[in-house]
Design an enzyme around this catalytic site. Structure first.
Site, mmCIF file in Angstrom:
data_model
loop_
_atom_site.group_PDB
_atom_site.id
_atom_site.type_symbol
_atom_site.label_atom_id
_atom_site.label_comp_id
_atom_site.label_asym_id
_atom_site.label_seq_id
_atom_site.Cartn_x
_atom_site.Cartn_y
_atom_site.Cartn_z
ATOM 1 C CD GLU A 198 -2.940 1.098 2.322
ATOM 2 O OE1 GLU A 198 -3.797 1.995 2.391
ATOM 3 O OE2 GLU A 198 -2.917 0.127 3.113
ATOM 4 C CE LYS B 96 -9.440 -0.094 6.150
ATOM 5 N NZ LYS B 96 -8.188 -0.846 6.220
#
Length: 430
Positions: free
Chosen positions: A226, A243
């Site tokens: 990420e 997410k």
């Protein structure tokens, strides 16, 4: 300030892992692009020959050492920004002590910086007048000793109870999402070869933002997928929050089905969209009005052990804000907090009962030209002598179920457990 007279020379190509495993210095950093993606992964960096080392529990001293008027590798800094820095940015409840008690911030400046271009197979060494050849090992060790024990800051039953409490608070209208995490910590029977652990992790869970940071008797071993924040010298900012998670399937057919379900999951899309909105708001605090854009929404990214849902948000930094201003305005990464951000951070601190440490913060570099690239600290193992810790979490929303959230946490721990050689089933029983 660091000596600005850096020169560059092209040297014979070798892989970052090949050079890094021979470095025998107490402080050095490898930022390794273990996987190429369309948005990143071309370059890796190895920095050694320590010149300056800043440690602290706030941004103050580090901010004074940054510049934006030099070449990228002149006055470049490498290291981490720990989650605990949040308490210097907002009025938050104080966290309880950490198992390893790492400083909230450690940033380092080096005389030698190796830039690996994976596309052209070119290796450039940037060095200054203070540089010497790196100290190399004569032999490469590869020992991963047995683990004496692993425990957690909460049991399975306690996690389920706390996740249910978060869901109740969401239904009551107190917040929309909270990233509740579990910390696992333990001890090896003897000091491990930390770089071998890093190679293990990169082998079983390769990622575009992998990092190995050697800090004396401590090491950070990370394989993060990420991006928290990329800022180029012109002030263009990109963030790529993750997410939404699904495990990999046992075969091609089941894997495709899990990927499809993730892409169509209303719960995961809602979870992702909340963090996109949060990151848009965080970027707006330091960006030119009207420059914030959602470049992509609900992309599926596939990794060795997991599928993720990610989105990309960009903006243009305003001239009145520095690079560190933009980082501080969005710190800690919204994907690790929840929304509203401050309320979610306070709730998670109350429930977790232990400071997160490096986890949930950021790892990467700051260039002398005002650029930076920082990953989110997930899929990360922190080691200090024989002790170690790692942490996993997930965004809880209104239609979450505690049992499925617990399953997601165990799936996220799979790469680290494989790197440690510790059975995943045993972790699931803690």
């Amino acid at each position: 300030m660091a000596n600005p007279q850096y020169t560059q020379k092209t040297i014979s190509w070798c892989s970052p892992l090949e050079l890094a495993e021979r470095i025998n210095e107490p402080y050095w950093v490898l930022l390794y692009s273990g996987v190429r993606a369309h948005y990143t992964g071309r370059y890796s960096y190895l920095a050694c020959g320590l010149q300056q080392h800043i440690t602290g529990n706030d941004f103050a001293e580090f901010s004074r050492h940054l510049s934006n008027n030099k070449q990228c590798f002149e006055n470049a800094w490498f290291g981490y920004l720990g989650y605990g820095l949040k308490n210097t940015l907002e009025n938050l409840e104080k966290d309880k002590p950490d198992w390893l008690q790492m400083p909230h911030l450690q940033m380092l400046n080096f005389a030698n910086i190796y830039q690996f271009d994976h596309e052209s197979k070119t290796l450039i060494l940037w060095s200054n007048g203070n540089s010497n050849s790196p100290v190399l090992k004569q032999q490469v060790a590869s020992t991963i000793p047995p683990i004496k024990n692993i425990t957690s800051n909460m049991t399975r039953a306690e996690y389920l109870q706390k996740a249910a409490h978060v869901i109740e608070r969401i239904h009551a209208g107190d917040l929309y999402q909270a990233n509740l995490t579990r910390k696992f910590y333990g001890e090896f029977v003897e000091n491990p070869d930390c770089f071998q652990l890093f190679k293990n992790l990169c082998g079983v869970s390769p990622a575009p933002y992998s990092a190995f940071i050697k800090l004396g008797d401590s090491c950070i071993v990370s394989s993060s997928p990420e991006l928290f924040m990329n800022i180029d010298a012109a002030g263009n900012i990109t963030t790529r929050p993750i997410k939404g998670t699904a495990p990999r399937g046992a075969d091609e057919k089941s894997d495709a089905e899990l990927r499809r379900k993730l892409s169509e999951s209303e719960k995961d899309r809602a979870e992702n969209l909340m963090i996109v909105d949060l990151m848009r708001n965080d970027l707006a605090r330091s960006c030119v009005t009207g420059s914030i854009k959602t470049e992509s929404l609900f992309d599926i990214t596939t990794h060795a052990t997991i599928h993720h849902l990610s989105s990309t948000v960009s903006g243009k930094k305003s001239a009145s804000h520095s690079t560190i201003d933009s980082v501080k305005a969005a710190f800690p990464p919204g994907s690790m907090t929840g929304a509203p951000k401050i309320h979610a951070m306070n709730l998670c601190s109350q429930l977790e009962q232990q400071i997160r440490g490096v986890y949930s913060g950021a790892i990467g570099w700051f260039g002398g030209d005002g650029s930076c690239e920082l990953s989110v600290v997930i899929r990360t193992l922190i080691i200090k002598d024989k002790k170690f810790e790692f942490q996993v979490g997930g965004g809880i929303v209104a239609d979450s179920t505690p049992e499925k959230e617990l399953d997601e946490l165990i799936n996220k721990a799979k790469g680290i457990m494989l790197a440690l050689g510790y059975p995943l089933q045993r972790l699931a029983e803690i």
